[in-house]
Design an enzyme around this catalytic site. Structure first.
Site, PDB file in Angstrom:
ATOM      1  N   SER A 216      15.822   0.163  -7.038  1.00 28.65           N
ATOM      2  CA  SER A 216      14.636  -0.350  -7.736  1.00 28.65           C
ATOM      3  C   SER A 216      15.082  -0.985  -9.044  1.00 28.65           C
ATOM      4  CB  SER A 216      13.669   0.798  -8.041  1.00 28.65           C
ATOM      5  OG  SER A 216      12.649   0.367  -8.930  1.00 28.65           O
TER       6      SER A 216
ATOM      7  N   TYR B 144      11.332   8.819 -11.505  1.00 26.83           N
ATOM      8  CA  TYR B 144      11.698   7.748 -10.566  1.00 26.83           C
ATOM      9  C   TYR B 144      12.906   6.976 -11.100  1.00 26.83           C
ATOM     10  CZ  TYR B 144      10.892   3.666  -7.510  1.00 26.83           C
ATOM     11  OH  TYR B 144      11.020   2.654  -6.585  1.00 26.83           O
TER      12      TYR B 144
HETATM   13  N1  LIG Z   1       7.040  -1.242  -3.349  1.00 26.91           N
HETATM   14  C1  LIG Z   1       7.679  -1.504  -4.478  1.00 26.91           C
HETATM   15  O1  LIG Z   1       7.154  -2.190  -5.372  1.00 26.91           O
HETATM   16  C2  LIG Z   1       9.091  -0.993  -4.677  1.00 26.91           C
HETATM   17  C3  LIG Z   1       9.785  -1.452  -5.791  1.00 26.91           C
HETATM   18  C4  LIG Z   1      11.082  -1.022  -6.007  1.00 26.91           C
HETATM   19  C5  LIG Z   1      11.688  -0.165  -5.109  1.00 26.91           C
HETATM   20  N2  LIG Z   1      10.985   0.285  -4.039  1.00 26.91           N
HETATM   21  C6  LIG Z   1      11.692   1.187  -3.119  1.00 26.91           C
HETATM   22  O2  LIG Z   1      11.623   0.679  -1.810  1.00 26.91           O
HETATM   23  C7  LIG Z   1      11.719   1.740  -0.864  1.00 26.91           C
HETATM   24  C8  LIG Z   1      10.598   1.588   0.154  1.00 26.91           C
HETATM   25  O3  LIG Z   1       9.361   1.693  -0.528  1.00 26.91           O
HETATM   26  P1  LIG Z   1       7.996   1.073   0.028  1.00 26.91           P
HETATM   27  O4  LIG Z   1       7.484   0.181  -1.010  1.00 26.91           O
HETATM   28  O5  LIG Z   1       8.150   0.584   1.415  1.00 26.91           O
HETATM   29  O6  LIG Z   1       7.110   2.401  -0.008  1.00 26.91           O
HETATM   30  P2  LIG Z   1       6.043   2.970   1.031  1.00 26.91           P
HETATM   31  O7  LIG Z   1       5.381   4.078   0.289  1.00 26.91           O
HETATM   32  O8  LIG Z   1       5.222   1.880   1.588  1.00 26.91           O
HETATM   33  O9  LIG Z   1       6.956   3.560   2.187  1.00 26.91           O
HETATM   34  C9  LIG Z   1       7.865   4.605   1.945  1.00 26.91           C
HETATM   35  C10 LIG Z   1       8.262   5.209   3.261  1.00 26.91           C
HETATM   36  O10 LIG Z   1       9.160   6.287   2.988  1.00 26.91           O
HETATM   37  C11 LIG Z   1       8.733   7.399   3.755  1.00 26.91           C
HETATM   38  N3  LIG Z   1       9.063   8.642   3.082  1.00 26.91           N
HETATM   39  C12 LIG Z   1       8.564   9.118   1.915  1.00 26.91           C
HETATM   40  N4  LIG Z   1       9.046  10.340   1.670  1.00 26.91           N
HETATM   41  C13 LIG Z   1       9.885  10.635   2.691  1.00 26.91           C
HETATM   42  C14 LIG Z   1      10.682  11.758   3.000  1.00 26.91           C
HETATM   43  N5  LIG Z   1      10.700  12.827   2.213  1.00 26.91           N
HETATM   44  N6  LIG Z   1      11.417  11.721   4.137  1.00 26.91           N
HETATM   45  C15 LIG Z   1      11.375  10.661   4.945  1.00 26.91           C
HETATM   46  N7  LIG Z   1      10.635   9.561   4.707  1.00 26.91           N
HETATM   47  C16 LIG Z   1       9.899   9.567   3.596  1.00 26.91           C
HETATM   48  C17 LIG Z   1       7.226   7.259   3.868  1.00 26.91           C
HETATM   49  O11 LIG Z   1       6.717   8.020   4.942  1.00 26.91           O
HETATM   50  C18 LIG Z   1       7.074   5.777   4.042  1.00 26.91           C
HETATM   51  O12 LIG Z   1       7.155   5.384   5.394  1.00 26.91           O
HETATM   52  C19 LIG Z   1      11.655   3.026  -1.685  1.00 26.91           C
HETATM   53  O13 LIG Z   1      12.957   3.539  -1.857  1.00 26.91           O
HETATM   54  C20 LIG Z   1      11.100   2.562  -3.016  1.00 26.91           C
HETATM   55  O14 LIG Z   1      11.463   3.402  -4.087  1.00 26.91           O
HETATM   56  C21 LIG Z   1       9.702  -0.098  -3.808  1.00 26.91           C
END
Ligand SMILES: NC(=O)c1ccc[n+]([C@@H]2O[C@H](COP(=O)([O-])OP(=O)(O)OC[C@H]3O[C@@H](n4cnc5c(N)ncnc54)[C@H](O)[C@@H]3O)[C@@H](O)[C@H]2O)c1
Length: 265
Positions: free
Chosen positions: A143, A156
Protein backbone atom coordinates in the site's frame (compact mmCIF):
# COMPACT_ATOMS: atom_id res chain seq x y z
CA UNK A 1 -2.37 -13.47 -24.57
CA UNK A 2 0.34 -15.82 -23.36
CA UNK A 3 2.54 -13.98 -20.92
CA UNK A 4 1.79 -16.68 -18.29
CA UNK A 5 0.87 -19.57 -20.58
CA UNK A 6 0.19 -22.77 -18.58
CA UNK A 7 1.66 -21.38 -15.37
CA UNK A 8 -0.18 -21.60 -12.07
CA UNK A 9 -0.75 -18.70 -9.67
CA UNK A 10 -2.08 -18.80 -6.13
CA UNK A 11 -3.93 -15.64 -5.05
CA UNK A 12 -5.12 -14.89 -1.50
CA UNK A 13 -8.13 -12.66 -0.90
CA UNK A 14 -9.27 -13.91 -4.29
CA UNK A 15 -13.00 -13.36 -3.81
CA UNK A 16 -12.54 -9.67 -3.04
CA UNK A 17 -12.21 -6.62 -5.23
CA UNK A 18 -8.56 -6.65 -6.18
CA UNK A 19 -7.86 -10.35 -5.70
CA UNK A 20 -10.63 -11.22 -8.11
CA UNK A 21 -9.14 -8.84 -10.69
CA UNK A 22 -5.67 -10.39 -10.28
CA UNK A 23 -7.10 -13.86 -10.90
CA UNK A 24 -8.92 -12.79 -14.07
CA UNK A 25 -5.97 -10.78 -15.42
CA UNK A 26 -3.52 -13.64 -14.88
CA UNK A 27 -6.00 -16.11 -16.41
CA UNK A 28 -6.34 -13.80 -19.42
CA UNK A 29 -2.61 -14.34 -19.91
CA UNK A 30 -2.87 -18.13 -19.82
CA UNK A 31 -2.46 -18.95 -16.13
CA UNK A 32 -4.43 -21.49 -14.12
CA UNK A 33 -5.53 -20.12 -10.77
CA UNK A 34 -5.54 -21.40 -7.19
CA UNK A 35 -7.95 -18.94 -5.57
CA UNK A 36 -8.00 -18.75 -1.76
CA UNK A 37 -10.20 -16.74 0.58
CA UNK A 38 -12.22 -17.04 3.79
CA UNK A 39 -14.89 -19.75 3.82
CA UNK A 40 -17.58 -17.07 4.22
CA UNK A 41 -16.76 -15.99 0.64
CA UNK A 42 -17.43 -19.42 -0.87
CA UNK A 43 -20.09 -17.99 -3.19
CA UNK A 44 -17.71 -15.31 -4.48
CA UNK A 45 -15.03 -17.91 -5.12
CA UNK A 46 -17.53 -20.07 -7.03
CA UNK A 47 -18.46 -17.13 -9.29
CA UNK A 48 -14.78 -16.34 -9.80
CA UNK A 49 -14.06 -19.96 -10.76
CA UNK A 50 -16.74 -19.77 -13.46
CA UNK A 51 -15.23 -16.55 -14.79
CA UNK A 52 -11.73 -18.05 -14.92
CA UNK A 53 -13.02 -21.21 -16.58
CA UNK A 54 -14.92 -19.14 -19.16
CA UNK A 55 -11.47 -17.89 -20.19
CA UNK A 56 -10.39 -21.48 -20.87
CA UNK A 57 -8.28 -21.77 -17.72
CA UNK A 58 -8.56 -23.99 -14.67
CA UNK A 59 -9.53 -22.55 -11.30
CA UNK A 60 -9.09 -24.49 -8.07
CA UNK A 61 -10.62 -22.80 -5.04
CA UNK A 62 -9.80 -23.21 -1.37
CA UNK A 63 -10.59 -21.72 2.01
CA UNK A 64 -7.97 -20.38 4.38
CA UNK A 65 -7.72 -17.59 6.90
CA UNK A 66 -4.21 -16.29 6.29
CA UNK A 67 -3.78 -15.91 10.06
CA UNK A 68 -3.87 -19.71 10.35
CA UNK A 69 -0.55 -21.13 9.10
CA UNK A 70 -1.73 -24.73 8.96
CA UNK A 71 -4.87 -23.81 7.03
CA UNK A 72 -2.85 -21.82 4.49
CA UNK A 73 -0.30 -24.61 4.09
CA UNK A 74 -3.02 -27.23 3.65
CA UNK A 75 -4.95 -25.11 1.13
CA UNK A 76 -1.82 -24.44 -0.93
CA UNK A 77 -0.61 -28.04 -0.81
CA UNK A 78 -4.08 -29.41 -1.67
CA UNK A 79 -4.42 -26.95 -4.53
CA UNK A 80 -0.97 -27.61 -5.94
CA UNK A 81 -1.65 -31.35 -5.80
CA UNK A 82 -4.53 -30.64 -8.20
CA UNK A 83 -2.82 -28.11 -10.48
CA UNK A 84 0.44 -30.06 -10.58
CA UNK A 85 2.68 -27.02 -10.24
CA UNK A 86 3.01 -23.51 -8.83
CA UNK A 87 4.81 -20.60 -10.47
CA UNK A 88 3.38 -17.43 -8.94
CA UNK A 89 2.33 -16.46 -5.40
CA UNK A 90 0.19 -13.33 -5.04
CA UNK A 91 -0.11 -12.41 -1.34
CA UNK A 92 -3.03 -10.03 -1.71
CA UNK A 93 -5.35 -10.55 1.29
CA UNK A 94 -5.46 -7.59 3.65
CA UNK A 95 -7.65 -5.46 5.91
CA UNK A 96 -8.03 -1.72 6.38
CA UNK A 97 -10.52 -1.08 9.16
CA UNK A 98 -11.10 0.34 12.63
CA UNK A 99 -9.66 3.67 11.52
CA UNK A 100 -8.69 5.88 14.45
CA UNK A 101 -5.73 7.90 15.73
CA UNK A 102 -2.95 5.62 16.97
CA UNK A 103 -3.57 6.30 20.64
CA UNK A 104 -7.26 5.34 20.25
CA UNK A 105 -6.69 2.02 18.49
CA UNK A 106 -7.67 -1.02 20.51
CA UNK A 107 -5.14 -3.79 21.04
CA UNK A 108 -7.45 -6.06 19.03
CA UNK A 109 -7.50 -3.74 15.99
CA UNK A 110 -3.73 -3.35 16.09
CA UNK A 111 -3.13 -7.09 16.34
CA UNK A 112 -5.67 -7.96 13.64
CA UNK A 113 -3.97 -5.66 11.12
CA UNK A 114 -0.54 -7.07 11.89
CA UNK A 115 -1.82 -10.67 11.91
CA UNK A 116 -3.48 -10.41 8.49
CA UNK A 117 -1.39 -7.85 6.60
CA UNK A 118 2.04 -8.97 7.80
CA UNK A 119 1.93 -12.43 9.36
CA UNK A 120 -0.67 -13.57 6.83
CA UNK A 121 1.69 -12.66 4.00
CA UNK A 122 4.47 -14.55 5.73
CA UNK A 123 2.23 -17.62 6.07
CA UNK A 124 1.29 -17.37 2.38
CA UNK A 125 4.87 -17.07 1.20
CA UNK A 126 6.05 -19.85 3.51
CA UNK A 127 3.38 -22.17 2.12
CA UNK A 128 3.96 -21.24 -1.52
CA UNK A 129 7.74 -20.82 -1.82
CA UNK A 130 8.67 -24.53 -1.48
CA UNK A 131 6.63 -25.23 -4.63
CA UNK A 132 8.36 -22.58 -6.74
CA UNK A 133 11.25 -23.35 -9.06
CA UNK A 134 13.62 -21.10 -11.00
CA UNK A 135 11.54 -18.43 -12.73
CA UNK A 136 9.03 -18.39 -9.89
CA UNK A 137 7.66 -15.07 -8.71
CA UNK A 138 6.20 -13.86 -5.43
CA UNK A 139 4.15 -10.66 -5.57
CA UNK A 140 2.97 -8.97 -2.39
CA UNK A 141 0.24 -6.33 -2.41
CA UNK A 142 1.35 -3.54 -0.09
CA UNK A 143 0.00 0.00 0.00
CA UNK A 144 1.08 3.60 -0.29
CA UNK A 145 0.71 3.37 3.50
CA UNK A 146 3.80 1.17 3.33
CA UNK A 147 5.67 4.07 1.70
CA UNK A 148 4.37 7.00 3.73
CA UNK A 149 2.32 7.43 6.88
CA UNK A 150 -1.46 7.39 6.80
CA UNK A 151 -3.67 9.35 9.20
CA UNK A 152 -5.87 7.18 11.42
CA UNK A 153 -4.19 4.02 10.14
CA UNK A 154 -1.11 3.43 12.31
CA UNK A 155 -1.85 -0.29 12.51
CA UNK A 156 -2.31 -0.57 8.75
CA UNK A 157 0.70 1.61 7.91
CA UNK A 158 2.95 -0.29 10.34
CA UNK A 159 1.86 -3.61 8.82
CA UNK A 160 2.48 -2.42 5.26
CA UNK A 161 5.90 -0.94 6.07
CA UNK A 162 6.83 -4.20 7.77
CA UNK A 163 5.73 -6.33 4.85
CA UNK A 164 7.91 -4.18 2.56
CA UNK A 165 10.90 -5.17 4.68
CA UNK A 166 9.86 -8.80 4.46
CA UNK A 167 9.82 -8.55 0.66
CA UNK A 168 13.36 -7.13 0.49
CA UNK A 169 14.67 -9.90 2.75
CA UNK A 170 12.86 -12.65 0.88
CA UNK A 171 14.27 -11.33 -2.40
CA UNK A 172 17.76 -11.90 -1.00
CA UNK A 173 16.94 -15.31 0.39
CA UNK A 174 15.11 -16.71 -2.65
CA UNK A 175 17.06 -14.98 -5.44
CA UNK A 176 19.86 -17.54 -5.57
CA UNK A 177 17.21 -20.14 -6.45
CA UNK A 178 15.90 -17.97 -9.29
CA UNK A 179 12.75 -16.92 -7.41
CA UNK A 180 11.92 -13.19 -7.46
CA UNK A 181 10.02 -11.27 -4.79
CA UNK A 182 8.47 -7.84 -5.38
CA UNK A 183 5.77 -5.59 -3.94
CA UNK A 184 3.07 -3.44 -5.55
CA UNK A 185 1.94 -0.42 -3.56
CA UNK A 186 -1.57 0.68 -4.60
CA UNK A 187 -2.99 4.09 -3.82
CA UNK A 188 -6.77 4.35 -3.59
CA UNK A 189 -8.43 1.54 -5.53
CA UNK A 190 -12.16 1.17 -6.21
CA UNK A 191 -12.90 -1.88 -4.06
CA UNK A 192 -15.10 -2.49 -0.99
CA UNK A 193 -12.04 -1.76 1.16
CA UNK A 194 -12.39 1.99 0.59
CA UNK A 195 -15.88 2.25 -0.93
CA UNK A 196 -17.64 2.14 2.43
CA UNK A 197 -19.14 4.53 4.95
CA UNK A 198 -16.25 4.27 7.43
CA UNK A 199 -13.75 5.53 4.86
CA UNK A 200 -16.16 8.15 3.48
CA UNK A 201 -16.52 9.56 7.01
CA UNK A 202 -12.74 9.63 7.52
CA UNK A 203 -11.98 11.49 4.30
CA UNK A 204 -14.96 13.87 4.67
CA UNK A 205 -15.11 14.73 8.39
CA UNK A 206 -16.73 18.02 7.36
CA UNK A 207 -19.98 16.25 6.34
CA UNK A 208 -22.51 14.41 8.58
CA UNK A 209 -23.30 11.58 6.13
CA UNK A 210 -20.80 11.70 3.27
CA UNK A 211 -21.52 9.76 0.10
CA UNK A 212 -19.26 8.01 -2.37
CA UNK A 213 -19.29 11.17 -4.50
CA UNK A 214 -18.31 13.32 -1.50
CA UNK A 215 -15.40 10.97 -0.77
CA UNK A 216 -14.38 10.90 -4.43
CA UNK A 217 -13.91 14.67 -4.45
CA UNK A 218 -11.62 14.51 -1.40
CA UNK A 219 -9.66 11.52 -2.63
CA UNK A 220 -9.14 13.11 -6.07
CA UNK A 221 -7.50 16.10 -4.38
CA UNK A 222 -4.87 13.74 -2.93
CA UNK A 223 -3.77 12.50 -6.37
CA UNK A 224 -1.73 14.20 -9.09
CA UNK A 225 -3.77 12.63 -11.86
CA UNK A 226 -7.40 13.83 -11.96
CA UNK A 227 -9.04 10.64 -10.62
CA UNK A 228 -10.22 9.71 -7.12
CA UNK A 229 -9.04 6.11 -7.39
CA UNK A 230 -7.71 3.60 -9.86
CA UNK A 231 -9.45 0.41 -10.97
CA UNK A 232 -8.49 -3.01 -9.56
CA UNK A 233 -7.14 -4.04 -12.97
CA UNK A 234 -4.58 -1.22 -12.79
CA UNK A 235 -3.02 -3.02 -9.83
CA UNK A 236 -3.47 -6.40 -11.52
CA UNK A 237 -1.43 -5.14 -14.48
CA UNK A 238 1.47 -4.39 -12.11
CA UNK A 239 1.03 -7.82 -10.49
CA UNK A 240 1.12 -9.36 -13.97
CA UNK A 241 4.36 -7.54 -14.81
CA UNK A 242 6.06 -8.95 -11.70
CA UNK A 243 4.55 -12.41 -12.31
CA UNK A 244 5.74 -12.64 -15.91
CA UNK A 245 9.19 -13.04 -17.43
CA UNK A 246 9.04 -9.40 -18.57
CA UNK A 247 10.40 -8.63 -15.10
CA UNK A 248 12.81 -11.58 -15.06
CA UNK A 249 15.68 -9.51 -13.61
CA UNK A 250 13.55 -7.43 -11.26
CA UNK A 251 13.54 -8.45 -7.62
CA UNK A 252 13.32 -6.71 -4.25
CA UNK A 253 11.54 -3.84 -5.98
CA UNK A 254 8.57 -1.69 -5.03
CA UNK A 255 6.18 -0.46 -7.74
CA UNK A 256 3.80 2.32 -6.71
CA UNK A 257 0.51 2.52 -8.64
CA UNK A 258 -1.24 5.48 -7.06
CA UNK A 259 -2.22 8.17 -9.61
CA UNK A 260 0.65 10.21 -8.15
CA UNK A 261 -0.59 10.25 -4.54
CA UNK A 262 2.82 9.74 -2.93
CA UNK A 263 4.48 12.45 -5.08
CA UNK A 264 1.84 15.18 -4.80
CA UNK A 265 3.27 18.49 -3.59
N1 LIG B 1 -8.55 -0.78 -2.00
C1 LIG B 1 -7.56 0.07 -1.78
O1 LIG B 1 -7.72 1.30 -1.91
C2 LIG B 1 -6.20 -0.45 -1.39
C3 LIG B 1 -5.15 0.46 -1.35
C4 LIG B 1 -3.88 0.02 -1.01
C5 LIG B 1 -3.65 -1.31 -0.74
N2 LIG B 1 -4.70 -2.18 -0.76
C6 LIG B 1 -4.39 -3.59 -0.47
O2 LIG B 1 -4.85 -4.40 -1.52
C7 LIG B 1 -5.14 -5.71 -1.03
C8 LIG B 1 -6.52 -6.12 -1.52
O3 LIG B 1 -7.47 -5.22 -0.98
P1 LIG B 1 -8.90 -4.95 -1.63
O4 LIG B 1 -8.99 -3.51 -1.88
O5 LIG B 1 -9.18 -5.91 -2.72
O6 LIG B 1 -9.80 -5.27 -0.35
P2 LIG B 1 -11.18 -6.05 -0.22
O7 LIG B 1 -11.63 -5.76 1.17
O8 LIG B 1 -12.08 -5.73 -1.35
O9 LIG B 1 -10.74 -7.57 -0.34
C9 LIG B 1 -9.86 -8.15 0.60
C10 LIG B 1 -9.96 -9.65 0.48
O10 LIG B 1 -9.09 -10.22 1.45
C11 LIG B 1 -9.81 -11.24 2.12
N3 LIG B 1 -9.35 -11.38 3.49
C12 LIG B 1 -9.46 -10.48 4.51
N4 LIG B 1 -9.00 -11.01 5.64
C13 LIG B 1 -8.56 -12.26 5.34
C14 LIG B 1 -7.98 -13.29 6.10
N5 LIG B 1 -7.76 -13.16 7.40
N6 LIG B 1 -7.66 -14.44 5.46
C15 LIG B 1 -7.90 -14.60 4.15
N7 LIG B 1 -8.45 -13.65 3.38
C16 LIG B 1 -8.78 -12.50 3.98
C17 LIG B 1 -11.25 -10.79 2.11
O11 LIG B 1 -12.13 -11.87 2.33
C18 LIG B 1 -11.37 -10.18 0.74
O12 LIG B 1 -11.71 -11.13 -0.24
C19 LIG B 1 -5.00 -5.63 0.48
O13 LIG B 1 -3.75 -6.14 0.88
C20 LIG B 1 -5.06 -4.14 0.75
O14 LIG B 1 -4.41 -3.77 1.95
C21 LIG B 1 -5.96 -1.78 -1.07
Amino acid sequence: MTRLQDRVAVVTGAAGGMGRAHCLRLADEGADILALDLEQHAAGLAVLAEEVESRGRRCVTGFADVRDPLAVEEAVNTGVAQTGRLDVVVANAGVYADLAPAWELSDESWQRALDINLTGVWHTVRAGAPHLGAGGSIVVVGSVNGVKGGASAAHYSASKHAVSGLVKTLANELGPQGVRVNIVHPGSVATPMILNDEVYAKVRPDLPNPTREDAAAALARRNILPVPWVDPVDISNAVLFFASDESRYVTGTQLVVDAGLTQKV
